[in-house]
Design a protein around this motif. Structure first.
Motif, mmCIF file in Angstrom:
data_model
loop_
_atom_site.group_PDB
_atom_site.id
_atom_site.type_symbol
_atom_site.label_atom_id
_atom_site.label_comp_id
_atom_site.label_asym_id
_atom_site.label_seq_id
_atom_site.Cartn_x
_atom_site.Cartn_y
_atom_site.Cartn_z
ATOM 1 N N THR A 96 26.760 64.324 72.547
ATOM 2 C CA THR A 96 27.537 63.804 73.668
ATOM 3 C C THR A 96 27.898 64.923 74.641
ATOM 4 N N THR A 97 28.249 64.516 75.860
ATOM 5 C CA THR A 97 28.804 65.439 76.840
ATOM 6 C C THR A 97 30.317 65.290 76.796
ATOM 7 N N LEU A 98 30.997 66.354 76.422
ATOM 8 C CA LEU A 98 32.448 66.330 76.277
ATOM 9 C C LEU A 98 33.091 67.139 77.397
ATOM 10 N N HIS A 99 33.959 66.483 78.167
ATOM 11 C CA HIS A 99 34.735 67.146 79.222
ATOM 12 C C HIS A 99 33.864 67.919 80.211
ATOM 13 N N GLY A 100 32.690 67.352 80.538
ATOM 14 C CA GLY A 100 31.847 67.954 81.570
ATOM 15 C C GLY A 100 30.809 68.917 81.075
ATOM 16 N N GLY A 101 30.743 69.149 79.750
ATOM 17 C CA GLY A 101 29.731 70.050 79.213
ATOM 18 C C GLY A 101 30.161 71.504 79.213
ATOM 19 N N GLU A 102 29.217 72.383 78.865
ATOM 20 C CA GLU A 102 29.511 73.809 78.752
ATOM 21 C C GLU A 102 29.921 74.425 80.087
ATOM 22 N N THR A 103 29.488 73.837 81.192
ATOM 23 C CA THR A 103 29.834 74.381 82.513
ATOM 24 C C THR A 103 30.879 73.513 83.215
ATOM 25 N N GLY A 104 31.671 72.792 82.412
ATOM 26 C CA GLY A 104 32.701 71.935 82.980
ATOM 27 C C GLY A 104 33.819 72.717 83.647
ATOM 28 N N PHE A 105 34.741 71.992 84.259
ATOM 29 C CA PHE A 105 35.812 72.605 85.040
ATOM 30 C C PHE A 105 36.635 73.608 84.236
ATOM 31 N N SER A 106 36.826 73.343 82.931
ATOM 32 C CA SER A 106 37.693 74.198 82.118
ATOM 33 C C SER A 106 37.149 75.607 81.955
ATOM 34 N N GLN A 107 35.862 75.796 82.213
ATOM 35 C CA GLN A 107 35.253 77.121 82.047
ATOM 36 C C GLN A 107 34.913 77.790 83.374
ATOM 37 N N GLN A 108 35.422 77.231 84.450
ATOM 38 C CA GLN A 108 35.209 77.816 85.774
ATOM 39 C C GLN A 108 36.442 78.616 86.198
ATOM 40 N N ASN A 109 36.210 79.696 86.927
ATOM 41 C CA ASN A 109 37.311 80.496 87.460
ATOM 42 C C ASN A 109 37.598 80.015 88.876
ATOM 43 N N TRP A 110 38.650 79.213 89.036
ATOM 44 C CA TRP A 110 38.994 78.618 90.314
ATOM 45 C C TRP A 110 39.575 79.681 91.253
ATOM 46 N N ASN A 111 39.581 79.363 92.531
ATOM 47 C CA ASN A 111 40.167 80.238 93.542
ATOM 48 C C ASN A 111 41.557 79.759 93.925
ATOM 49 N N VAL A 112 42.487 80.684 94.059
ATOM 50 C CA VAL A 112 43.829 80.337 94.544
ATOM 51 C C VAL A 112 43.752 80.193 96.058
ATOM 52 N N SER A 113 44.145 79.029 96.560
ATOM 53 C CA SER A 113 44.083 78.785 98.004
ATOM 54 C C SER A 113 45.449 78.852 98.673
#
Length: 326
Positions: A96-113
């Motif tokens: 299954t794909t859980l929470h968007g997969g290995e490259t889902g949002f939880s593993q991305q480094n977001w930018n502070v805007s």
């Protein structure tokens, strides 16, 4: 804003602390996650977290994060959209794909805007095809604290191609500070829930909670094996009560615009060897995830509410967490 750690690719992870109404929240750019949340008159944190960035790349990858682009599970890591088949990263037992997969949002480094004393805004641009999902996404998240200490999370998004979009906040709560949910009671404002198969995929039925172990319409003790979606509504709407978690001395009220609430009582938690806030790893039942979201596996169930985001539209999710003593 302070430096929290460095990712394997050399990218810096920043921590932003916001305050308001006697509450303090710490948000990390990695995963746009709520790393810590405290009340001025309570000695312990109310949410599970770690001082070690490496923990968030391993067993704590979803703790406090925004998960997506589709939260929860997508059966077989595939779906159909506009007569086209899409294959996704299957990051759960190869099934299954859980929470968007290995490259889902939880593993991305977001930018502070944007940053203010009581609020922080973050942004992530997800390129078309990431994890197998179509469309370039512009996703924004804003955490804010009001004068009563209520924490509000607003998630918005736009796309340039039709795509499934159903993110969720994935924090684990512990109101006792004991790493044990035994003293907690849960009240969920839902008359129905989604039965699941052995892979935690909804069967397609929407079943009444009455006379089942899933009846939390009145506050009661938690089932440690609980990991199901409760059906709050069939379409997004204004803020409405979703659930209340409580102990004898603290309560947490959750309101959301979302149509479902995934409740995971943390029965499978094991963060060894990484420490939590108290310096020790978290084990089974250390915290409970209360995740306002769309119903799981929605792209594969035509009878479920539609979670497709279209070009020209703006997705908006608002969730409020109100913690108080007494």
């Amino acid at each position: 804003m302070r430096h929290f750690g460095t990712l394997p690719d050399g990218s810096p992870v920043e921590a932003v602390t916001i305050r308001g109404g006697g509450a303090t929240a710490v948000v990390l750019t990695q995963g746009a996650r709520l790393q810590d949340f405290r009340l001025a008159d309570v000695a312990h944190p109310l949410i599970l977290g770690s001082p070690d960035l490496t923990a968030y790349l391993g067993p704590m990858r979803f703790f406090g994060a925004i998960v997506g682009p589709v939260a929860n599970r997508i059966a077989g890591g595939r779906f159909m959209l506009n007569d086209r088949a899409f294959a996704l990263e299957r990051n759960e037992a190869g099934k299954t794909t859980l929470h968007g997969g290995e490259t889902g949002f939880s593993q991305q480094n977001w930018n502070v805007s944007a940053v203010a004393p009581d609020a922080v805004s973050l942004q992530y641009i997800r390129p078309d095809g990431t994890g197998g999902f179509p469309g370039t996404l512009d996703v924004r998240a804003r955490y804010s604290l009001d004068q009563s200490g209520c924490l509000t999370l607003e998630i918005t998004a736009q796309t340039d191609a039709p795509t499934p979009f159903a993110p969720a906040f994935h924090g684990y709560w512990d109101l006792s500070g004991q790493g044990d949910l035994g003293a907690h009671r849960l009240h969920v404002h839902a008359d129905t829930y989604l039965p699941v198969d052995g892979d935690q995929i909804p069967t397609g039925r929407v079943a009444p909670v009455a006379e089942t172990p899933f009846d939390y319409r009145r506050p009661r003790e938690l089932d440690p094996a609980l990991d199901h979606n409760f059906c709050i509504a069939t379409e997004q709407g204004p803020l409405r009560p979703v659930c209340q978690l409580s102990t004898s001395s603290l309560s947490l009220d959750v309101e959301s615009t979302e149509i479902g609430l995934q409740v995971h009582a943390g029965g499978s938690l094991d963060t060894r060897p990484f420490p939590g806030h108290d310096g020790k790893p978290y084990g089974p039942g250390a915290g409970i995830a209360l995740e306002p979201q769309f119903w799981p596996d929605t792209p594969n169930h035509p009878t479920f509410p539609n979670a497709t985001l279209l070009p020209g539209a703006t997705y908006r999710q608002i969730t409020r967490f109100s913690a108080r003593t007494g």
